[in-house]
Write a protein that holds these residues in place. Sequence first.
Motif, PDB file in Angstrom:
ATOM      1  N   GLY A 189       0.786  -1.214   0.000  1.00  0.00           N
ATOM      2  CA  GLY A 189       0.000   0.000   0.000  1.00  0.00           C
ATOM      3  C   GLY A 189       0.824   1.274   0.000  1.00  0.00           C
ATOM      4  N   LEU A 190       2.130   1.159   0.287  1.00  0.00           N
ATOM      5  CA  LEU A 190       2.999   2.336   0.305  1.00  0.00           C
ATOM      6  C   LEU A 190       3.605   2.624  -1.063  1.00  0.00           C
ATOM      7  CD1 LEU A 190       4.943   1.626   3.636  1.00  0.00           C
ATOM      8  CD2 LEU A 190       3.023   3.205   3.311  1.00  0.00           C
ATOM      9  N   VAL A 191       3.637   1.618  -1.935  1.00  0.00           N
ATOM     10  CA  VAL A 191       4.282   1.719  -3.245  1.00  0.00           C
ATOM     11  C   VAL A 191       3.301   1.241  -4.300  1.00  0.00           C
ATOM     12  CG1 VAL A 191       6.216   0.931  -4.663  1.00  0.00           C
ATOM     13  CG2 VAL A 191       6.535   1.279  -2.193  1.00  0.00           C
ATOM     14  N   HIS A 192       3.255   1.942  -5.433  1.00  0.00           N
ATOM     15  CA  HIS A 192       2.261   1.618  -6.460  1.00  0.00           C
ATOM     16  C   HIS A 192       2.885   1.153  -7.773  1.00  0.00           C
ATOM     17  CE1 HIS A 192       0.636   4.607  -3.566  1.00  0.00           C
ATOM     18  NE2 HIS A 192      -0.284   3.676  -3.488  1.00  0.00           N
ATOM     19  N   GLN A 193       4.164   1.429  -7.982  1.00  0.00           N
ATOM     20  CA  GLN A 193       4.905   0.883  -9.116  1.00  0.00           C
ATOM     21  C   GLN A 193       6.387   1.001  -8.792  1.00  0.00           C
ATOM     22  OE1 GLN A 193       3.541   3.254 -12.471  1.00  0.00           O
ATOM     23  NE2 GLN A 193       5.065   4.837 -12.090  1.00  0.00           N
ATOM     24  N   ILE A 194       7.221   0.278  -9.559  1.00  0.00           N
ATOM     25  CA  ILE A 194       8.643   0.225  -9.209  1.00  0.00           C
ATOM     26  C   ILE A 194       9.526   0.461 -10.427  1.00  0.00           C
ATOM     27  CG2 ILE A 194       8.348  -1.284  -7.208  1.00  0.00           C
ATOM     28  CD1 ILE A 194       9.180  -3.665  -8.962  1.00  0.00           C
ATOM     29  N   GLY A 195      10.725   1.003 -10.170  1.00  0.00           N
ATOM     30  CA  GLY A 195      11.748   1.178 -11.190  1.00  0.00           C
ATOM     31  C   GLY A 195      13.054   0.574 -10.707  1.00  0.00           C
ATOM     32  N   LEU A 196      13.676  -0.211 -11.557  1.00  0.00           N
ATOM     33  CA  LEU A 196      14.905  -0.918 -11.185  1.00  0.00           C
ATOM     34  C   LEU A 196      15.996  -0.613 -12.202  1.00  0.00           C
ATOM     35  CD1 LEU A 196      13.341  -4.472 -10.548  1.00  0.00           C
ATOM     36  CD2 LEU A 196      13.640  -2.635  -8.873  1.00  0.00           C
ATOM     37  N   GLN A 197      17.091   0.004 -11.753  1.00  0.00           N
ATOM     38  CA  GLN A 197      18.267   0.197 -12.600  1.00  0.00           C
ATOM     39  C   GLN A 197      19.395  -0.661 -12.050  1.00  0.00           C
ATOM     40  OE1 GLN A 197      17.563   4.813 -14.203  1.00  0.00           O
ATOM     41  NE2 GLN A 197      19.517   4.262 -13.290  1.00  0.00           N
ATOM     42  N   SER A 198      19.881  -1.588 -12.870  1.00  0.00           N
ATOM     43  CA  SER A 198      21.030  -2.429 -12.514  1.00  0.00           C
ATOM     44  C   SER A 198      20.815  -3.189 -11.208  1.00  0.00           C
ATOM     45  CB  SER A 198      22.308  -1.581 -12.412  1.00  0.00           C
ATOM     46  OG  SER A 198      22.579  -0.940 -13.629  1.00  0.00           O
ATOM     47  N   ALA A 199      19.680  -3.814 -11.072  1.00  0.00           N
ATOM     48  CA  ALA A 199      19.435  -4.649  -9.897  1.00  0.00           C
ATOM     49  C   ALA A 199      20.289  -5.918  -9.989  1.00  0.00           C
ATOM     50  CB  ALA A 199      17.961  -5.028  -9.809  1.00  0.00           C
ATOM     51  N   PRO A 200      21.066  -6.245  -8.955  1.00  0.00           N
ATOM     52  CA  PRO A 200      21.868  -7.478  -8.995  1.00  0.00           C
ATOM     53  C   PRO A 200      21.007  -8.709  -8.689  1.00  0.00           C
ATOM     54  CG  PRO A 200      22.240  -6.326  -6.935  1.00  0.00           C
ATOM     55  CD  PRO A 200      21.324  -5.450  -7.750  1.00  0.00           C
ATOM     56  N   VAL A 201      20.103  -9.009  -9.617  1.00  0.00           N
ATOM     57  CA  VAL A 201      19.127 -10.077  -9.378  1.00  0.00           C
ATOM     58  C   VAL A 201      19.773 -11.457  -9.343  1.00  0.00           C
ATOM     59  CG1 VAL A 201      17.119  -8.822 -10.251  1.00  0.00           C
ATOM     60  CG2 VAL A 201      18.576 -10.081 -11.853  1.00  0.00           C
ATOM     61  N   GLY A 202      21.026 -11.580  -9.804  1.00  0.00           N
ATOM     62  CA  GLY A 202      21.729 -12.853  -9.722  1.00  0.00           C
ATOM     63  C   GLY A 202      22.294 -13.145  -8.354  1.00  0.00           C
ATOM     64  N   VAL A 203      22.182 -12.192  -7.410  1.00  0.00           N
ATOM     65  CA  VAL A 203      22.689 -12.372  -6.050  1.00  0.00           C
ATOM     66  C   VAL A 203      21.505 -12.635  -5.128  1.00  0.00           C
ATOM     67  CG1 VAL A 203      23.978 -11.333  -4.149  1.00  0.00           C
ATOM     68  CG2 VAL A 203      24.617 -10.818  -6.519  1.00  0.00           C
ATOM     69  N   LEU A 204      21.413 -13.842  -4.602  1.00  0.00           N
ATOM     70  CA  LEU A 204      20.314 -14.198  -3.709  1.00  0.00           C
ATOM     71  C   LEU A 204      20.566 -13.659  -2.309  1.00  0.00           C
ATOM     72  CD1 LEU A 204      19.700 -17.933  -4.697  1.00  0.00           C
ATOM     73  CD2 LEU A 204      18.189 -15.996  -5.165  1.00  0.00           C
ATOM     74  N   PRO A 205      19.517 -13.335  -1.558  1.00  0.00           N
ATOM     75  CA  PRO A 205      19.712 -12.996  -0.147  1.00  0.00           C
ATOM     76  C   PRO A 205      20.387 -14.152   0.597  1.00  0.00           C
ATOM     77  CG  PRO A 205      17.490 -12.426  -0.853  1.00  0.00           C
ATOM     78  CD  PRO A 205      18.106 -13.217  -1.971  1.00  0.00           C
ATOM     79  N   GLN A 206      21.144 -13.810   1.626  1.00  0.00           N
ATOM     80  CA  GLN A 206      21.762 -14.836   2.449  1.00  0.00           C
ATOM     81  C   GLN A 206      20.714 -15.570   3.275  1.00  0.00           C
ATOM     82  OE1 GLN A 206      24.605 -12.543   4.799  1.00  0.00           O
ATOM     83  NE2 GLN A 206      26.281 -13.339   3.571  1.00  0.00           N
ATOM     84  N   THR A 207      20.997 -16.821   3.572  1.00  0.00           N
ATOM     85  CA  THR A 207      20.214 -17.521   4.573  1.00  0.00           C
ATOM     86  C   THR A 207      20.665 -17.043   5.950  1.00  0.00           C
ATOM     87  OG1 THR A 207      21.788 -19.338   4.817  1.00  0.00           O
ATOM     88  CG2 THR A 207      20.140 -19.542   3.054  1.00  0.00           C
ATOM     89  N   PRO A 208      19.869 -17.253   6.991  1.00  0.00           N
ATOM     90  CA  PRO A 208      20.315 -16.870   8.337  1.00  0.00           C
ATOM     91  C   PRO A 208      21.639 -17.515   8.722  1.00  0.00           C
ATOM     92  CG  PRO A 208      17.954 -17.239   8.343  1.00  0.00           C
ATOM     93  CD  PRO A 208      18.449 -17.660   6.982  1.00  0.00           C
ATOM     94  N   ASP A 209      21.868 -18.772   8.323  1.00  0.00           N
ATOM     95  CA  ASP A 209      23.148 -19.426   8.642  1.00  0.00           C
ATOM     96  C   ASP A 209      24.310 -18.751   7.923  1.00  0.00           C
ATOM     97  OD1 ASP A 209      21.929 -21.225  10.334  1.00  0.00           O
ATOM     98  OD2 ASP A 209      21.852 -22.859   8.870  1.00  0.00           O
ATOM     99  N   GLU A 210      24.102 -18.402   6.648  1.00  0.00           N
ATOM    100  CA  GLU A 210      25.157 -17.699   5.907  1.00  0.00           C
ATOM    101  C   GLU A 210      25.441 -16.338   6.523  1.00  0.00           C
ATOM    102  OE1 GLU A 210      24.414 -19.547   1.412  1.00  0.00           O
ATOM    103  OE2 GLU A 210      23.300 -17.776   2.094  1.00  0.00           O
TER     104      GLU A 210
END
Length: 361
Positions: free
Chosen positions: A153-174
């Motif tokens: 509800g705070l955001v209605h559309q998005i813009g992405l420049q050079s998002a490093p989508v090949g980098v996954l978030p870390q797991t809690p253990d990592e």
Amino acid sequence: MRDALEPGPAPIQLPSRLERVIGPMSLAQSEDCLSVNVFTPSTTGSRPVLVWIHGGAFLTGSGGQGWYDGTRLANEADVVVVTVNYRLGVLGFLPLDGIAPPNLGIADQLAALEWVRDNVAASGGDPGRVTLAGQSAGAQSTLTLWSAPRAQGLVHQIGLQSAPVGVLPQTPDEAADSADRYLHALGVRSAAELTTMPTDRLLDGLKALAARAKAGISLPFQLVADHDLVADDLIAAAKPARALVSWTRDEVRAYGPEAPQEQIDQQTAAIFSGDLPRLTKQLGEDATLMRFDWGAPGNPYGACHCIDVPFLFGTHDAAPGAACLAGAPEGLPEITDLRQIWAQFLHGERPVIDTPLLTAF
């Protein structure tokens, strides 16, 4: 009431690894850094709002840098531009059991969005037409918040420049392993020691980590999949959206200007562009995908990471020491192509990509 006509301090940080490429940080630094910068053509009316999250690998940058001055973009596109500061590095992205939860910097960005919802109307903005956008780590943050339940509800559309989508978030253990490496580099046995440590010492730990890191693109701290603000897979978690998604042709040349083009293409695909077809499919038919292709004539950095940012804001003259712009012709701030595309998008139109700067996909 107080004078708020100058940007506030930048978050605590070391110099950027890309300082030579994009120019140095000139702002003072402070732990008291959580501010926004608002640029508006007029405090009357109700126009679209662009909330911009700066990049910097979650380690460097500030929404108050001249690179992100929103004056030209706000006036030309008739929008309100809000740039955001958030905690970086150890203070924003080092999770410590019992001391600091993960993703504090993302929580700061969420707080900024809540501030925009509650206050942007006073600056002539419409809180019902908010575009969240950013570049690099700022784009990854944007994608993160787009799927976060607390940001709905705070955001209605998005813009992405050079998002490093090949980098996954870390797991809690990592993330716990990363925290252990940081503590070891700093030479302390207990995380509790960090709570009373001066920031200079905290940065010493980052210096030690950087000295031990292998060459290439490495991220000491990353997003952590916490099933709250950050999903395990940001692409799979993304809901359909009106989105403007882009990358630069030679992204990783910012880190190795002399590397063979084949290597640049492979690494750019691995980190930035390879998963974009999956992302745009997930976002749906209202997603627009494009590649930024311009590079300064004869410049070894080509169309590298970050080079598109001043074309969006019209702020080439704010970074006179930027090596990626060396040899460029005069008048770049007057090139409106990218700002026109973003203006169409921000006002709810389908962007028309007809410029030699970009390739549409």
